[in-house]
Design a protein around this motif. Sequence first.
Motif, PDB file in Angstrom:
ATOM      1  N   ASP A   3       0.825  -1.203   0.000  1.00 23.92           N
ATOM      2  CA  ASP A   3       0.000   0.000   0.000  1.00 23.92           C
ATOM      3  C   ASP A   3       0.858   1.252   0.000  1.00 23.92           C
ATOM      4  OD1 ASP A   3      -2.218  -1.582   0.030  1.00 23.92           O
ATOM      5  OD2 ASP A   3      -2.657  -1.327   2.165  1.00 23.92           O
ATOM      6  N   SER A   6       2.218   1.816  -3.435  1.00 17.93           N
ATOM      7  CA  SER A   6       1.149   2.319  -4.303  1.00 17.93           C
ATOM      8  C   SER A   6       0.866   3.787  -4.018  1.00 17.93           C
ATOM      9  CB  SER A   6      -0.122   1.486  -4.103  1.00 17.93           C
ATOM     10  OG  SER A   6       0.088   0.137  -4.429  1.00 17.93           O
ATOM     11  N   LEU A   7       0.927   4.177  -2.731  1.00 16.30           N
ATOM     12  CA  LEU A   7       0.705   5.576  -2.378  1.00 16.30           C
ATOM     13  C   LEU A   7       1.806   6.457  -2.958  1.00 16.30           C
ATOM     14  CD1 LEU A   7      -0.906   7.697  -0.800  1.00 16.30           C
ATOM     15  CD2 LEU A   7       0.519   7.179   1.190  1.00 16.30           C
ATOM     16  N   GLY A  10       1.114   6.985  -6.408  1.00 20.32           N
ATOM     17  CA  GLY A  10       0.014   7.931  -6.524  1.00 20.32           C
ATOM     18  C   GLY A  10       0.483   9.365  -6.370  1.00 20.32           C
ATOM     19  N   THR A 129      -5.822   5.742   4.280  1.00 23.05           N
ATOM     20  CA  THR A 129      -4.763   5.028   3.566  1.00 23.05           C
ATOM     21  C   THR A 129      -4.496   3.656   4.157  1.00 23.05           C
ATOM     22  OG1 THR A 129      -3.714   7.148   3.046  1.00 23.05           O
ATOM     23  CG2 THR A 129      -2.367   5.163   2.805  1.00 23.05           C
ATOM     24  N   PHE A 348      -9.981  -1.208  -5.508  1.00 26.22           N
ATOM     25  CA  PHE A 348      -8.538  -0.996  -5.342  1.00 26.22           C
ATOM     26  C   PHE A 348      -7.729  -1.942  -6.220  1.00 26.22           C
ATOM     27  CE2 PHE A 348      -9.833   1.416  -1.694  1.00 26.22           C
ATOM     28  CZ  PHE A 348      -8.824   2.338  -1.502  1.00 26.22           C
ATOM     29  N   GLY A 352      -6.480   0.464  -9.091  1.00 25.65           N
ATOM     30  CA  GLY A 352      -5.571   0.882  -8.038  1.00 25.65           C
ATOM     31  C   GLY A 352      -4.833   2.186  -8.313  1.00 25.65           C
ATOM     32  N   TRP A 356      -5.177   5.439  -5.781  1.00 26.04           N
ATOM     33  CA  TRP A 356      -4.059   5.930  -4.986  1.00 26.04           C
ATOM     34  C   TRP A 356      -3.657   7.345  -5.389  1.00 26.04           C
ATOM     35  CZ3 TRP A 356      -3.345   4.006  -0.553  1.00 26.04           C
ATOM     36  CH2 TRP A 356      -3.574   2.656  -0.299  1.00 26.04           C
ATOM     37  N   THR A 357      -3.882   7.701  -6.645  1.00 24.15           N
ATOM     38  CA  THR A 357      -3.669   9.098  -7.047  1.00 24.15           C
ATOM     39  C   THR A 357      -4.668  10.008  -6.347  1.00 24.15           C
ATOM     40  OG1 THR A 357      -2.852   8.394  -9.219  1.00 24.15           O
ATOM     41  CG2 THR A 357      -3.591  10.680  -9.020  1.00 24.15           C
TER      42      THR A 357
END
Length: 520
Positions: A3, A6-7, A10, A129, A348, A352, A356-357
């Motif tokens: 995660d 991915s953040l 983003g 998040t 997600f 995804g 995340w963006t």
Amino acid sequence: MGDLASLMQGFGDAVSPANLLWALLGVTIGTAVGVLPGIGPALTVALLLPLTFRLDPAAALIMFAGIYYGGMYGGSTTSILLNTPGESASMVTALEGNRMARAGRAAAALATAAIGSFVAGTVGTVGLTFLAPVVADFAVGFGPPEYVALMALAFVTVSALLGASLLKGLAGLLIGVGIGLVGIDPQSGEARLAFGVPSLLDGVDVVVVVVALFALGETFSRVLRGTGGETVEPIRSRAVLSRSDWRRSWPAWLRGAGIGFPIGSLPAGGAEVPTFLSYSAEKRLSKHPEEFGKGAIEGVAGPEAANNAAAAGVLVPLLTIGLPTSATAAVILTAFQSYGLQPGPQLFSESGPLLWTLVASLYIGNVMLLVLNLPLVRLWARLLTIPAYAIYAAVMVFATLGTFASGGTTADLIVLYALGLLALLMRTAGIPIAPAVVGLILGPLLEQQLRRALALSQGDPAVLVSSPLTVVLWALIALALLLPFAMRAVRRGTGPAPAPGGDGPGGEKEEDADAPAPRS
């Protein structure tokens, strides 16, 4: 770690010049419209939705999120300056914020609201998040009995806290519940409390009620008292926030965020309930309880933080189970669907990068909101130098235009002014306004969940205490009802005994000593 990676990806997409521009535009528009009575973030997103069909999904959703957060803060500006919330979640801010403004501390109230919005919005976004799956699983486990108990707890807390007496608080609550039940009965299909008026069959719009009870009620009350040309000195100190203000505000920001995010994450949680619970907590924990009702800064910091943390929490059920719990979330759901995206457990995994963006843009939007609004608090506070008659004339105009824009019929305006007169009567009788709005919002939800619970149990009311959580919630309700009476009895038992011959320690002569001397 997946995660977090991915953040970071983003963030890489969100900091592109184009997406930063859309985020700034959304925050600016949301703040601007949030200060207008009757035009909140939901209406703004709905109006802008057709204009964004040619944008790519990421840009559109980033701008919508900016409008959402900006509108949540913008609503606090009119709450503090004019005692007229821009949207229902800002009504608690008006209780202490407007008192601070009238005492010459408008800039301090606006500053603690801005910083509290940033702190709580960031905390809420962190929760979104990392804790969204866990909170969503807990929320899905809530059944109708748990919702009934939770809403009953909100009813009792709000009525006991915001009324001059529990009876008047309950009276305001029942008025709101009655307004909320206007329309078609969802189970039988029969019209109720519509009095043969076709436009009332769909119920009374919450925007109309909030504007009428707060904006028009305040305006009519001011007209009866006389507005004249009075102005208020908005800033009586050089520092926007003194050292004492900082010391009293930062625990309230954290407590408000801690209350707002979990409740906002619950289906049917919304942003209204945590603001009232935060105000209740601050009043009980404050070292200066005598200032509440006169302009306590904790009464602004805590509820405003709870408001913005709940705004992030509302996105949890929206994104994870596809359940909108506020009007703005419902419009954002429409925006997702217009791009062929269906929020839910698979969102997600299927979309995804886009999600995340969007989450990364919430962090960026919070920073933009602080940078945009904190330097402007003195400018906003200067609005109070405008004569009162001009301010309330503008409130009437914006309230009327906002209501007509949301409904588009003359019947909406008739309902608006009828409820405004009702608000005037309530103020005259000392019946608080805020419990009425809570009853309006939660009354129909309570009815719906109660019917579901009784249907599942075939009419057995024991289902309302069928789980440990419901037992705890009902115990808290009983405690909230009995505690004021118990504390009153303790005070009577430990208070000083009156001296013979009078009510005070000095008897009748003590009372005469305080009497004004007769004129010669």
